[in-house]
Design a protein around this motif. Sequence first.
Motif, PDB file in Angstrom:
ATOM      1  N   THR A 216      36.630  31.923  57.034  1.00 23.60           N
ATOM      2  CA  THR A 216      36.581  30.579  56.457  1.00 23.60           C
ATOM      3  C   THR A 216      35.485  30.480  55.405  1.00 23.60           C
ATOM      4  N   GLU A 217      34.328  31.046  55.706  1.00 23.91           N
ATOM      5  CA  GLU A 217      33.213  31.010  54.767  1.00 23.91           C
ATOM      6  C   GLU A 217      33.481  31.892  53.554  1.00 23.91           C
ATOM      7  N   ALA A 218      33.997  33.110  53.803  1.00 25.70           N
ATOM      8  CA  ALA A 218      34.232  34.052  52.697  1.00 25.70           C
ATOM      9  C   ALA A 218      35.290  33.543  51.727  1.00 25.70           C
ATOM     10  N   LYS A 219      36.291  32.830  52.240  1.00 31.60           N
ATOM     11  CA  LYS A 219      37.387  32.352  51.380  1.00 31.60           C
ATOM     12  C   LYS A 219      36.924  31.295  50.390  1.00 31.60           C
ATOM     13  N   LYS A 220      35.750  30.730  50.621  1.00 35.39           N
ATOM     14  CA  LYS A 220      35.234  29.735  49.675  1.00 35.39           C
ATOM     15  C   LYS A 220      34.968  30.350  48.305  1.00 35.39           C
ATOM     16  N   ASP A 221      34.742  31.670  48.251  1.00 31.74           N
ATOM     17  CA  ASP A 221      34.497  32.352  46.978  1.00 31.74           C
ATOM     18  C   ASP A 221      35.787  32.667  46.231  1.00 31.74           C
ATOM     19  N   PHE A 222      36.919  32.578  46.924  1.00 35.71           N
ATOM     20  CA  PHE A 222      38.190  33.008  46.344  1.00 35.71           C
ATOM     21  C   PHE A 222      38.991  31.827  45.794  1.00 35.71           C
ATOM     22  N   PRO A 223      39.862  32.105  44.822  1.00 36.14           N
ATOM     23  CA  PRO A 223      40.757  31.053  44.326  1.00 36.14           C
ATOM     24  C   PRO A 223      41.826  30.750  45.370  1.00 36.14           C
ATOM     25  N   ALA A 224      42.379  29.567  45.305  1.00 39.00           N
ATOM     26  CA  ALA A 224      43.441  29.198  46.232  1.00 39.00           C
ATOM     27  C   ALA A 224      44.755  29.862  45.810  1.00 39.00           C
ATOM     28  N   ILE A 225      45.600  30.152  46.793  1.00 39.31           N
ATOM     29  CA  ILE A 225      46.930  30.678  46.492  1.00 39.31           C
ATOM     30  C   ILE A 225      47.679  29.651  45.646  1.00 39.31           C
ATOM     31  N   GLY A 226      48.309  30.117  44.579  1.00 40.58           N
ATOM     32  CA  GLY A 226      49.064  29.223  43.700  1.00 40.58           C
ATOM     33  C   GLY A 226      48.334  28.873  42.423  1.00 40.58           C
ATOM     34  N   LYS A 237      49.918  33.986  38.373  1.00 41.08           N
ATOM     35  CA  LYS A 237      49.677  33.098  39.513  1.00 41.08           C
ATOM     36  C   LYS A 237      49.021  33.886  40.645  1.00 41.08           C
ATOM     37  N   VAL A 238      48.016  33.280  41.297  1.00 43.96           N
ATOM     38  CA  VAL A 238      47.384  33.922  42.457  1.00 43.96           C
ATOM     39  C   VAL A 238      48.396  33.952  43.603  1.00 43.96           C
ATOM     40  N   ASP A 239      48.708  35.173  44.053  1.00 36.93           N
ATOM     41  CA  ASP A 239      49.765  35.339  45.061  1.00 36.93           C
ATOM     42  C   ASP A 239      49.244  35.888  46.391  1.00 36.93           C
ATOM     43  N   GLY A 240      48.026  36.438  46.381  1.00 37.98           N
ATOM     44  CA  GLY A 240      47.489  36.993  47.615  1.00 37.98           C
ATOM     45  C   GLY A 240      46.006  37.293  47.488  1.00 37.98           C
ATOM     46  N   THR A 245      38.425  43.697  50.994  1.00 43.10           N
ATOM     47  CA  THR A 245      38.215  44.492  49.773  1.00 43.10           C
ATOM     48  C   THR A 245      37.809  43.615  48.589  1.00 43.10           C
ATOM     49  N   ARG A 246      37.785  42.292  48.799  1.00 43.97           N
ATOM     50  CA  ARG A 246      37.413  41.329  47.766  1.00 43.97           C
ATOM     51  C   ARG A 246      38.269  41.508  46.511  1.00 43.97           C
ATOM     52  N   THR A 247      39.576  41.548  46.738  1.00 46.63           N
ATOM     53  CA  THR A 247      40.520  41.669  45.628  1.00 46.63           C
ATOM     54  C   THR A 247      41.491  40.497  45.631  1.00 46.63           C
ATOM     55  N   VAL A 248      42.048  40.239  44.448  1.00 44.40           N
ATOM     56  CA  VAL A 248      42.987  39.130  44.262  1.00 44.40           C
ATOM     57  C   VAL A 248      44.283  39.692  43.688  1.00 44.40           C
ATOM     58  N   LYS A 249      45.394  39.288  44.266  1.00 44.46           N
ATOM     59  CA  LYS A 249      46.706  39.695  43.752  1.00 44.46           C
ATOM     60  C   LYS A 249      47.233  38.587  42.855  1.00 44.46           C
ATOM     61  N   ILE A 250      47.522  38.934  41.595  1.00 43.82           N
ATOM     62  CA  ILE A 250      48.076  37.953  40.664  1.00 43.82           C
ATOM     63  C   ILE A 250      49.409  38.471  40.148  1.00 43.82           C
ATOM     64  N   VAL A 251      50.352  37.570  39.937  1.00 45.15           N
ATOM     65  CA  VAL A 251      51.698  37.975  39.507  1.00 45.15           C
ATOM     66  C   VAL A 251      52.145  37.116  38.337  1.00 45.15           C
ATOM     67  N   SER A 252      52.901  37.755  37.433  1.00 42.10           N
ATOM     68  CA  SER A 252      53.573  37.032  36.360  1.00 42.10           C
ATOM     69  C   SER A 252      55.071  37.276  36.535  1.00 42.10           C
ATOM     70  N   GLN A 253      55.877  36.839  35.592  1.00 44.20           N
ATOM     71  CA  GLN A 253      57.318  37.066  35.701  1.00 44.20           C
ATOM     72  C   GLN A 253      57.657  38.547  35.660  1.00 44.20           C
TER      73      GLN A 253
END
Length: 286
Positions: A216-226, A237-240, A245-253
């Motif tokens: 809960t605390e760590a997720k405050k540093d991350f962007p919200a899904i969507g 778009k942030v998808d995951g 590992t402190r990584t963000v999955k982003i997707v386009s078309q």
Amino acid sequence: MENNEYYVGIKFQGSIKAYYFSTTINDLKIDDLVVVETVAGFEIGSVCTELIPLERYTGTLALKPVIRRPNSSDMAAYELGIKEAKQALEITRVEVEKLHLPMNLLDAYYTLDGSKVTITYTSENRVDFRELLRILAPQLKCRIELHQIAARDKAKMIGGIGICGLTLCCSTFLNQFDGISISRAKNQMLTLNIPKLSGHCGKLICCLLFEDDMYTEAKKDFPAIGYTIKVDGVEYKVDGLNILTRTVKIVSQDDVKFISLEEYKALERKGPKPHRRNKDDDKKGA
């Protein structure tokens, strides 16, 4: 009157909970056996905590004293009780089967004087065992208590090895069980595979509690899904998220990227403020 200088936790056969007693015996160690008086009668229990100075006791209930270390007579009665408890459990099991009662018998134990036997069991539902008690009374010739325990308590009593390869937490250090809901698994972004998230007791694994606050605390540093962000003029778009590992999955078309949280924040600083994608945005772009 004796001045008891310490108090100590004691566990009894068939019990998952520690009970506190005062004592003047200043050399008690964990696993030592002692004789105490409980609501059930005189019993032998094992010490499960270090000696604690009595002035540190903050409970509201008055502490009963440890009576003594068991003598040879106590140990003879204790060992006889263990032997007779096995017989009582087998007699009860036979009668349960005859009556077709939905009871899974676990253990039985006698008080030190043999005046009472407690039989523990699990069941999915409440059991009407009045007929069982009527049948058992003339066979066991003592007071009988049938004690139903929950699935988590059963796992604590029996023990085992968890999916982590270590001894079950409930049989090592957990003394009480907090409510665990599937929302904790969602918060930790775990795949909602109930069999894999369940422990030996069939309930959600207790370790879902241990790291929940950290997630809960760590997720405050991350962007919200969507949330959407532009990379080289392309909208993603942030998808995951992967907290570990402190990584963000982003997707386009046409593309999928895995970028570090630091990279995401750098892109965020360069471009327009990210926003959460919704149905109205899709209509505008159509």
